[in-house]
Design a protein around this motif. Structure first.
Motif, mmCIF file in Angstrom:
data_model
loop_
_atom_site.group_PDB
_atom_site.id
_atom_site.type_symbol
_atom_site.label_atom_id
_atom_site.label_comp_id
_atom_site.label_asym_id
_atom_site.label_seq_id
_atom_site.Cartn_x
_atom_site.Cartn_y
_atom_site.Cartn_z
ATOM 1 N N SER A 194 0.833 -1.204 0.000
ATOM 2 C CA SER A 194 0.000 0.000 0.000
ATOM 3 C C SER A 194 0.867 1.254 0.000
ATOM 4 O O SER A 194 0.513 2.260 -0.642
ATOM 5 N N THR A 195 1.999 1.209 0.685
ATOM 6 C CA THR A 195 2.932 2.338 0.655
ATOM 7 C C THR A 195 3.472 2.548 -0.756
ATOM 8 O O THR A 195 3.540 3.679 -1.265
ATOM 9 N N GLN A 196 3.846 1.447 -1.402
ATOM 10 C CA GLN A 196 4.331 1.522 -2.787
ATOM 11 C C GLN A 196 3.245 2.063 -3.714
ATOM 12 O O GLN A 196 3.518 2.855 -4.620
ATOM 13 N N LEU A 197 2.001 1.626 -3.471
ATOM 14 C CA LEU A 197 0.899 2.041 -4.333
ATOM 15 C C LEU A 197 0.622 3.539 -4.212
ATOM 16 O O LEU A 197 0.415 4.222 -5.226
ATOM 17 N N VAL A 198 0.608 4.054 -2.994
ATOM 18 C CA VAL A 198 0.351 5.478 -2.805
ATOM 19 C C VAL A 198 1.435 6.309 -3.486
ATOM 20 O O VAL A 198 1.145 7.313 -4.150
ATOM 21 N N SER A 199 2.674 5.876 -3.370
ATOM 22 C CA SER A 199 3.772 6.561 -4.058
ATOM 23 C C SER A 199 3.580 6.502 -5.574
ATOM 24 O O SER A 199 3.801 7.494 -6.284
ATOM 25 N N PHE A 200 3.151 5.353 -6.073
ATOM 26 C CA PHE A 200 2.897 5.160 -7.509
ATOM 27 C C PHE A 200 1.788 6.105 -7.992
ATOM 28 O O PHE A 200 1.901 6.750 -9.043
ATOM 29 N N LEU A 201 0.714 6.206 -7.218
ATOM 30 C CA LEU A 201 -0.439 7.025 -7.608
ATOM 31 C C LEU A 201 -0.092 8.507 -7.707
ATOM 32 O O LEU A 201 -0.762 9.258 -8.419
ATOM 33 N N GLU A 202 0.937 8.913 -7.004
ATOM 34 C CA GLU A 202 1.330 10.321 -7.033
ATOM 35 C C GLU A 202 1.864 10.746 -8.397
ATOM 36 O O GLU A 202 1.767 11.919 -8.765
ATOM 37 N N THR A 203 2.435 9.781 -9.147
ATOM 38 C CA THR A 203 3.085 10.153 -10.415
ATOM 39 C C THR A 203 2.643 9.323 -11.612
ATOM 40 O O THR A 203 2.898 9.710 -12.756
ATOM 41 N N GLN A 204 1.981 8.178 -11.395
ATOM 42 C CA GLN A 204 1.661 7.255 -12.482
ATOM 43 C C GLN A 204 0.150 7.050 -12.606
ATOM 44 O O GLN A 204 -0.597 7.199 -11.631
ATOM 45 N N THR A 205 -0.270 6.670 -13.816
ATOM 46 C CA THR A 205 -1.698 6.398 -14.042
ATOM 47 C C THR A 205 -1.955 5.044 -14.701
ATOM 48 O O THR A 205 -3.090 4.577 -14.716
ATOM 49 N N ASP A 206 -0.907 4.403 -15.223
ATOM 50 C CA ASP A 206 -1.076 3.127 -15.916
ATOM 51 C C ASP A 206 -0.761 1.992 -14.949
ATOM 52 O O ASP A 206 0.396 1.716 -14.634
ATOM 53 N N PHE A 207 -1.811 1.304 -14.472
ATOM 54 C CA PHE A 207 -1.636 0.267 -13.458
ATOM 55 C C PHE A 207 -0.873 -0.963 -13.960
ATOM 56 O O PHE A 207 -0.430 -1.791 -13.172
ATOM 57 N N ARG A 208 -0.713 -1.106 -15.243
ATOM 58 C CA ARG A 208 0.035 -2.240 -15.774
ATOM 59 C C ARG A 208 1.519 -2.154 -15.409
ATOM 60 O O ARG A 208 2.248 -3.145 -15.493
ATOM 61 N N LYS A 209 1.943 -0.982 -14.977
ATOM 62 C CA LYS A 209 3.352 -0.763 -14.632
ATOM 63 C C LYS A 209 3.630 -0.942 -13.138
ATOM 64 O O LYS A 209 4.769 -0.793 -12.708
ATOM 65 N N PHE A 210 2.607 -1.256 -12.359
ATOM 66 C CA PHE A 210 2.782 -1.244 -10.899
ATOM 67 C C PHE A 210 3.573 -2.437 -10.366
ATOM 68 O O PHE A 210 4.458 -2.284 -9.545
ATOM 69 N N HIS A 211 3.272 -3.638 -10.831
ATOM 70 C CA HIS A 211 3.837 -4.842 -10.208
ATOM 71 C C HIS A 211 5.257 -5.141 -10.677
ATOM 72 O O HIS A 211 5.596 -4.954 -11.847
ATOM 73 N N LYS A 212 6.073 -5.637 -9.718
ATOM 74 C CA LYS A 212 7.410 -6.135 -10.050
ATOM 75 C C LYS A 212 7.609 -7.483 -9.359
ATOM 76 O O LYS A 212 7.521 -7.584 -8.142
ATOM 77 N N LYS A 213 7.865 -8.527 -10.131
ATOM 78 C CA LYS A 213 8.072 -9.867 -9.577
ATOM 79 C C LYS A 213 9.476 -9.969 -9.005
ATOM 80 O O LYS A 213 10.421 -9.442 -9.582
#
Length: 384
Positions: free
Chosen positions: A289-308
């Protein structure tokens, strides 16, 4: 039809954590948020535990901490010094109330007690229907788990961490409130991975959970019979059951992230945020959730969120073993904890170890089952 910047379908742990951190960050002021859930979050429906070195932002809702733990099976017991970690307990109602109090203070956040019936992503927005209304949003965060989808696929093993728990209050001072029973495999395994988990909060009060890592659930009376026998074997004769809880958490390495789209992100259990090899959810959701909130601040394409990462593969190895030979779970965890460094094991389970530290933990486990699982996974992936 009302439009929102963000809609959360499902308001479990992951959604609550994310919204809370969005508010605290002060980076989403003026953004409209809708949370939709059938459950009004007014009951204590589960208990979360996690280990932590430093105080967390959830400190005010932690109901109990332990510095030591017990690991046991039919042939040995080991007291585990958890330092530098502490084992923390949070009751879900305390967590819900804590987050909901903050949400109530926000003019741009709405909580709707309703059932989601449809989600449809369009070119410019996402459409959401409920049993009584419909909405649109720029971005959707979904935590509604699709059980049929996951259990009908054949490529990735799916087990369940399933349990029934009793909160009891005894008239006898027979419990050690300073030590949690992390895993006790001395209970009959019956060709499964079965253990007792005990969270004592005083000399007279504790949560006893009979837990399995297996494919199928049991009849209610089997869980409760095992809890009753375990309590009796501790010498506790006179007690009352104050509260009960039950759950079934999917354990799988299914690649949930592949179902994320530009505007729809699956989170929580629906997004693979549960630790696949243990079923632990709180700590991993806190990080994600911390990573997600940081992501939402600058990104809009959710396909880029996950990293295995490498830990996904380690979990896959263990689940492959338990899928084929479920009875080996007790032996694997016993070998790991009998002589292993508890702090290093917890660091490994938190997915924070280096490769050299990974090797130290993995070498404590029985080697033959893991070599076979490694061969199967590598061989089959090369064939496909």
């Amino acid at each position: 039809m009302k439009h929102f910047d963000y809609i959360f379908t499902g308001t479990g742990l992951s959604a609550m954590m994310t919204v809370y951190k969005m508010v605290v960050s002060e980076k989403f002021v003026g953004k409209t948020i809708l949370l939709i859930d059938e459950d009004s979050k007014k009951t204590n429906d589960r208990t979360w535990c996690f280990w932590q070195k430093e105080p967390s932002i959830w400190e005010s809702v932690i109901s109990k901490k332990w510095d030591t733990a017990l690991f046991a099976n039919e042939s040995f017991k080991r007291d585990l010094d958890l330092s530098p970690y502490q084992y923390n307990q949070i009751r879900s109602l305390d967590f819900y109330n804590f987050v909901l109090e903050l949400i109530k203070e926000q003019n741009d956040i709405t909580f709707l007690n309703d059932k989601v019936t449809d989600i449809n992503e369009l070119d410019t927005h996402v459409f959401i229907a409920t049993s009584t209304n419909s909405f649109t949003c720029n971005q959707l965060l979904n935590s509604i788990y699709n059980k049929v989808l996951i259990e009908n696929q054949q490529q990735y093993p799916v087990l369940q961490q399933h349990f029934i728990g009793w909160f009891i209050k005894s008239k006898q001072n027979l419990l050690n409130p300073e030590q949690v029973t992390f895993m006790d495999f001395s209970v009959a395994q019956k060709n499964n991975t079965r253990f007792m988990y005990v969270l004592p909060t005083s000399k007279k009060e504790a949560l006893f959970e009979y837990t399995l890592f297996s494919h199928t659930l049991l009849e209610k009376q089997e869980y409760e019979s095992e809890i009753k026998n375990y309590i009796h074997n501790l010498g506790i004769q006179d007690y009352e059951i104050v509260e009960k809880e039950k759950g079934s958490i999917p354990m799988t390495c299914y690649p949930f992230w592949k179902r994320n789209t530009k505007r729809v992100l699956n989170i929580g259990t629906a997004g693979g945020w549960t630790k696949a090899s243990t079923g632990y959810t709180f700590k991993k959701s806190d990080k994600k959730s911390t990573q997600l909130v940081s992501f939402l601040e600058t990104q809009t394409d959710f396909r880029k969120f996950h990293k295995k990462n490498k830990f996904w593969f380690y979990d896959l190895l263990l689940l492959d073993i338990l899928d084929r030979n479920n009875e080996l779970g007790g032996r694997i965890f016993s070998d790991m904890f009998q002589k292993g460094n508890p702090a290093l094991i917890f660091k490994f389970l938190d997915e924070e170890t280096s490769f050299a530290e990974d090797v130290k933990v993995i070498l404590k486990c029985p080697k033959t089952p893991f070599i076979k699982a490694l061969f199967r996974i590598v061989f089959l992936s090369n064939k496909s």
